[in-house]
Design a protein around this motif. Structure first.
Motif, mmCIF file in Angstrom:
data_model
loop_
_atom_site.group_PDB
_atom_site.id
_atom_site.type_symbol
_atom_site.label_atom_id
_atom_site.label_comp_id
_atom_site.label_asym_id
_atom_site.label_seq_id
_atom_site.Cartn_x
_atom_site.Cartn_y
_atom_site.Cartn_z
ATOM 1 N N ALA A 14 0.829 -1.203 0.000
ATOM 2 C CA ALA A 14 0.000 0.000 0.000
ATOM 3 C C ALA A 14 0.865 1.255 0.000
ATOM 4 O O ALA A 14 1.707 1.440 0.871
ATOM 5 C CB ALA A 14 -0.902 -0.010 1.230
ATOM 6 N N GLN A 15 0.652 2.102 -0.976
ATOM 7 C CA GLN A 15 1.421 3.349 -1.038
ATOM 8 C C GLN A 15 0.704 4.404 -0.204
ATOM 9 O O GLN A 15 -0.438 4.755 -0.475
ATOM 10 C CB GLN A 15 1.571 3.822 -2.488
ATOM 11 N N VAL A 16 1.384 4.929 0.819
ATOM 12 C CA VAL A 16 0.731 5.883 1.719
ATOM 13 C C VAL A 16 1.155 7.316 1.441
ATOM 14 O O VAL A 16 0.460 8.253 1.806
ATOM 15 C CB VAL A 16 0.999 5.537 3.199
ATOM 16 N N LEU A 17 2.315 7.502 0.790
ATOM 17 C CA LEU A 17 2.713 8.844 0.343
ATOM 18 C C LEU A 17 3.080 8.756 -1.128
ATOM 19 O O LEU A 17 3.833 7.872 -1.535
ATOM 20 C CB LEU A 17 3.912 9.360 1.155
ATOM 21 N N LYS A 18 2.509 9.656 -1.941
ATOM 22 C CA LYS A 18 2.719 9.581 -3.382
ATOM 23 C C LYS A 18 3.376 10.857 -3.889
ATOM 24 O O LYS A 18 2.710 11.875 -4.034
ATOM 25 C CB LYS A 18 1.375 9.358 -4.094
ATOM 26 N N ASP A 19 4.682 10.790 -4.078
ATOM 27 C CA ASP A 19 5.418 11.872 -4.723
ATOM 28 C C ASP A 19 5.098 13.226 -4.084
ATOM 29 O O ASP A 19 4.757 14.179 -4.774
ATOM 30 C CB ASP A 19 5.069 11.881 -6.230
ATOM 31 N N THR A 20 5.222 13.312 -2.777
ATOM 32 C CA THR A 20 4.868 14.548 -2.078
ATOM 33 C C THR A 20 6.069 15.495 -2.018
ATOM 34 O O THR A 20 7.188 15.071 -1.762
ATOM 35 C CB THR A 20 4.407 14.269 -0.641
ATOM 36 N N SER A 21 5.815 16.765 -2.241
ATOM 37 C CA SER A 21 6.859 17.785 -2.154
ATOM 38 C C SER A 21 6.300 19.036 -1.510
ATOM 39 O O SER A 21 5.183 19.456 -1.827
ATOM 40 C CB SER A 21 7.375 18.163 -3.545
ATOM 41 N N THR A 22 7.082 19.627 -0.590
ATOM 42 C CA THR A 22 6.708 20.919 -0.024
ATOM 43 C C THR A 22 7.920 21.506 0.678
ATOM 44 O O THR A 22 8.918 20.817 0.894
ATOM 45 C CB THR A 22 5.512 20.792 0.945
ATOM 46 N N ASN A 23 7.836 22.779 1.010
ATOM 47 C CA ASN A 23 8.930 23.460 1.698
ATOM 48 C C ASN A 23 8.402 24.253 2.871
ATOM 49 O O ASN A 23 7.319 24.821 2.795
ATOM 50 C CB ASN A 23 9.618 24.439 0.745
ATOM 51 N N VAL A 32 -1.222 21.240 8.117
ATOM 52 C CA VAL A 32 -1.482 20.139 7.194
ATOM 53 C C VAL A 32 -2.837 19.566 7.548
ATOM 54 O O VAL A 32 -3.080 19.191 8.700
ATOM 55 C CB VAL A 32 -0.406 19.039 7.319
ATOM 56 N N CYS A 33 -3.753 19.527 6.571
ATOM 57 C CA CYS A 33 -5.065 18.976 6.865
ATOM 58 C C CYS A 33 -5.495 18.038 5.750
ATOM 59 O O CYS A 33 -4.808 17.896 4.742
ATOM 60 C CB CYS A 33 -6.093 20.084 7.082
ATOM 61 N N GLY A 34 -6.623 17.400 5.972
ATOM 62 C CA GLY A 34 -7.111 16.427 4.999
ATOM 63 C C GLY A 34 -7.855 15.328 5.711
ATOM 64 O O GLY A 34 -7.763 15.206 6.932
ATOM 65 N N PRO A 35 -8.611 14.521 4.967
ATOM 66 C CA PRO A 35 -9.388 13.443 5.595
ATOM 67 C C PRO A 35 -8.463 12.431 6.267
ATOM 68 O O PRO A 35 -7.275 12.363 5.940
ATOM 69 C CB PRO A 35 -10.141 12.812 4.425
ATOM 70 N N SER A 36 -9.022 11.631 7.195
ATOM 71 C CA SER A 36 -8.173 10.660 7.886
ATOM 72 C C SER A 36 -7.708 9.611 6.878
ATOM 73 O O SER A 36 -8.415 9.273 5.928
ATOM 74 C CB SER A 36 -8.928 10.009 9.041
ATOM 75 N N GLY A 37 -6.482 9.149 7.092
ATOM 76 C CA GLY A 37 -5.910 8.181 6.172
ATOM 77 C C GLY A 37 -5.292 8.821 4.943
ATOM 78 O O GLY A 37 -4.916 8.133 3.997
ATOM 79 N N SER A 38 -5.170 10.156 4.956
ATOM 80 C CA SER A 38 -4.627 10.817 3.772
ATOM 81 C C SER A 38 -3.102 10.903 3.803
ATOM 82 O O SER A 38 -2.496 11.347 2.848
ATOM 83 C CB SER A 38 -5.222 12.218 3.643
ATOM 84 N N LYS A 40 -1.259 12.484 6.377
ATOM 85 C CA LYS A 40 -0.742 13.677 7.075
ATOM 86 C C LYS A 40 0.234 13.306 8.182
ATOM 87 O O LYS A 40 1.363 13.796 8.232
ATOM 88 C CB LYS A 40 -1.882 14.472 7.734
ATOM 89 N N SER A 41 -0.212 12.411 9.074
ATOM 90 C CA SER A 41 0.631 12.020 10.205
ATOM 91 C C SER A 41 1.883 11.310 9.729
ATOM 92 O O SER A 41 2.977 11.533 10.251
ATOM 93 C CB SER A 41 -0.143 11.098 11.151
ATOM 94 N N THR A 42 1.720 10.456 8.723
ATOM 95 C CA THR A 42 2.868 9.736 8.180
ATOM 96 C C THR A 42 3.903 10.724 7.652
ATOM 97 O O THR A 42 5.096 10.578 7.913
ATOM 98 C CB THR A 42 2.417 8.798 7.046
ATOM 99 N N ILE A 214 -0.254 15.432 -1.916
ATOM 100 C CA ILE A 214 -0.509 16.819 -1.546
ATOM 101 C C ILE A 214 -1.332 17.421 -2.674
ATOM 102 O O ILE A 214 -0.858 17.577 -3.793
ATOM 103 C CB ILE A 214 0.810 17.595 -1.337
ATOM 104 N N VAL A 215 -2.600 17.702 -2.377
ATOM 105 C CA VAL A 215 -3.519 18.166 -3.405
ATOM 106 C C VAL A 215 -3.433 19.686 -3.552
ATOM 107 O O VAL A 215 -3.524 20.220 -4.640
ATOM 108 C CB VAL A 215 -4.964 17.735 -3.070
ATOM 109 N N GLU A 216 -3.302 20.363 -2.400
ATOM 110 C CA GLU A 216 -3.144 21.817 -2.443
ATOM 111 C C GLU A 216 -2.057 22.236 -1.466
ATOM 112 O O GLU A 216 -1.906 21.654 -0.402
ATOM 113 C CB GLU A 216 -4.451 22.518 -2.053
ATOM 114 N N ASP A 217 -1.309 23.229 -1.853
ATOM 115 C CA ASP A 217 -0.255 23.761 -1.001
ATOM 116 C C ASP A 217 -0.239 25.246 -1.272
ATOM 117 O O ASP A 217 0.367 25.710 -2.224
ATOM 118 C CB ASP A 217 1.093 23.110 -1.384
ATOM 119 N N SER A 218 -1.024 25.971 -0.478
ATOM 120 C CA SER A 218 -1.175 27.380 -0.839
ATOM 121 C C SER A 218 -1.239 28.277 0.382
ATOM 122 O O SER A 218 -1.403 27.818 1.515
ATOM 123 C CB SER A 218 -2.438 27.563 -1.686
#
Lengths: 242, 218
Positions: A14-23, A32-38, A40-42, A214-218
């Protein structure tokens, strides 16, 4: 100061993080927000190396977290972390909880560590509870002690993993107040939370995650006023309704 | 046959007490050594480095599948061959007990370690402590407290098991009683006396463990 570059992570298949990037820049407050299991905590557990990553790179203050040669204890000593379920050490008093890591990891003298602990307890409004055990404190009090414990290491950044999710509603604000003060003092913070009021008041930026991406980073204003994705709009409409 | 009078009892008391001292020493030394070995084995068994975990598990399963008596015999006859000189019943019995109890304590300690929430490990590591520091300062103290009743019960079992040293001629309490019984042709009263002493000591200890368990809600 913290950069996450194309990070992917799997638990088995199971892939839990998919190509995430942020600074995250010095002094910045990122919610950091989002539905559970998205994921965030990982994601924030990867930043201090509590969770290994399989792809990508995380750099904290110039140090690559996942490199083989990285001294993780030394790196973690510089990043404070606060957990959803507090994780105070139940067999130690409040003061003992706070001085353990400074004494063992930073080799501070006990007298020095205790003096610092008292100052921090004063700051989170828990000075009079210094000699009590965690079991005798309310959830909100425990979380404030946990914040003091993290600050005792003089961290360059703080990670908060749903710090108010396990709290009764009337205790949430006492913890958020401490976090707000911390933010105003210029601490760099990454906060996983559903407290959108806190995000509106305190955050500089909002990272929205869904299904490991990461769907939005704004900018905070942009996120609340004009969310770009349907997923974020749906999430906001649900969470802001009540 | 000598009559079992107070006078006779006072006469044999020093020998019996000497025996009890040996029994207590054996129990205490095996307990300390076994617990230490058990903690090391338990930490190895939950190690993420597979070969180490498998080796520790193999040791535990091997030792738990052998009769303690066989182990005592083994070290009584084997260790002298290895070191080239007799080591005496006490030393070989002690080695046997420690190796054997280590395997049992390993399982008790492992259960104790697993009773501590995983978040506690994360909190320790996140604060900058190393894994060994986290184990020693945060996890083990909580685990030991959780497993105290089981540990004490195992200590009582050990106390009784030490009577097995009879076979290698160590003068523990039971052996002392047996020697006196044979010497004075008084075996039945002395075995009865030994039974009463073991019963009273072990029952008292068991009841204390029960009280401890209730008063500390363990």
């Amino acid at each position: 100061m913290i950069s996450v570059e194309n990070v992917s992570k799997w638990y088995g298949d199971a892939q839990v993080l998919k190509d995430t990037s942020t600074n995250v820049a010095r002094g910045e407050i990122v919610v950091v927000c989002g539905p559970s299991g998205s994921g965030k905590s990982t994601l924030i557990k990867c930043i201090n190396g509590l969770e290994p990553i399989q792809q990508g790179r995380i750099v904290v203050d110039g140090i690559s977290v996942a490199d083989r040669g990285t001294n993780l204890p030394k790196l973690r000593a510089r990043i404070g972390m606060v957990f959803q379920s507090f994780e105070l050490y139940p067999h130690m008093t409040v003061t003992q909880n706070i001085i353990l890591a400074p004494m063992k990891a930073l080799k501070r003298r006990r007298s020095e560590a205790v003096a610092r602990a008292y100052t921090l307890l004063e700051r989170v409004g828990m000075r009079e509870h210094a000699d009590r055990y965690p079991a005798n404190l309310s959830g909100g009090q425990q979380q404030r002690v946990a914040i003091a414990r993290a600050l005792a290491m003089d961290p360059i950044a703080m990670l908060f993993d749903e710090p108010t999710s396990a709290l009764d509603p009337e205790m949430i604000n006492e913890v958020l107040d401490v976090m707000t003060t911390l933010a105003q003092d210029g601490m760099t913070m990454i906060v996983v939370t559903h407290e959108m009021g806190f995000a509106r008041r305190v955050a500089d930026r909002v990272v929205f995650m869904d299904q490991g991406r990461i769907v939005e980073d704004s900018d905070k204003q942009a996120f609340f006023d004009r969310p770009q994705s349907d997923r974020a709009r749906l999430f906001l409409s649900k969470i802001l309704k009540h | 046959m000598t009559h079992f009078t107070l006078h006779y009892f006072i006469g044999i008391l020093p020998l019996l007490l000497d025996g009890m001292v040996v029994t207590v020493e054996l129990t205490a030394a095996s307990l300390a050594g076994g617990l230490l070995l058990g903690i090391i084995l338990a930490v190895l068994r939950i190690s993420r480095f597979r070969p180490v975990a498998i080796a520790a598990a193999f040791y535990v399963n091997l030792l738990r599948s052998l009769p303690l008596l066989l182990l005592i015999f083994w070290f009584y006859f084997l260790v002298p061959l290895l070191v080239g000189r007799p080591v005496g019943g006490m030393t070989s019995a002690l080695i046997g007990f420690i190796l054997f109890e280590g395997a049992y304590f390993c399982e008790i300690v492992r259960a104790g370690l697993q009773s501590v929430r995983r978040g506690q490990v994360l909190a320790g590591l996140a604060s900058g402590l190393t894994y060994p520091q986290t184990m020693r300062r945060i996890i083990l103290p909580q685990a030991l407290r959780n497993m105290l009743p089981v540990l004490l019960t195992e200590a009582i079992n050990l106390f009784k098991s030490t009577a097995l040293v009879y076979v290698v001629g160590v003068r523990d309490f039971l052996t002392a009683a047996s020697i006196i019984g044979t010497r004075d042709n008084n075996l039945v009263p002395l075995y009865l006396l030994a039974a009463v002493v073991y019963f009273v000591l072990c029952l008292t200890a068991s009841l204390s463990v029960g009280r401890l368990r209730r008063s500390y809600a363990l």
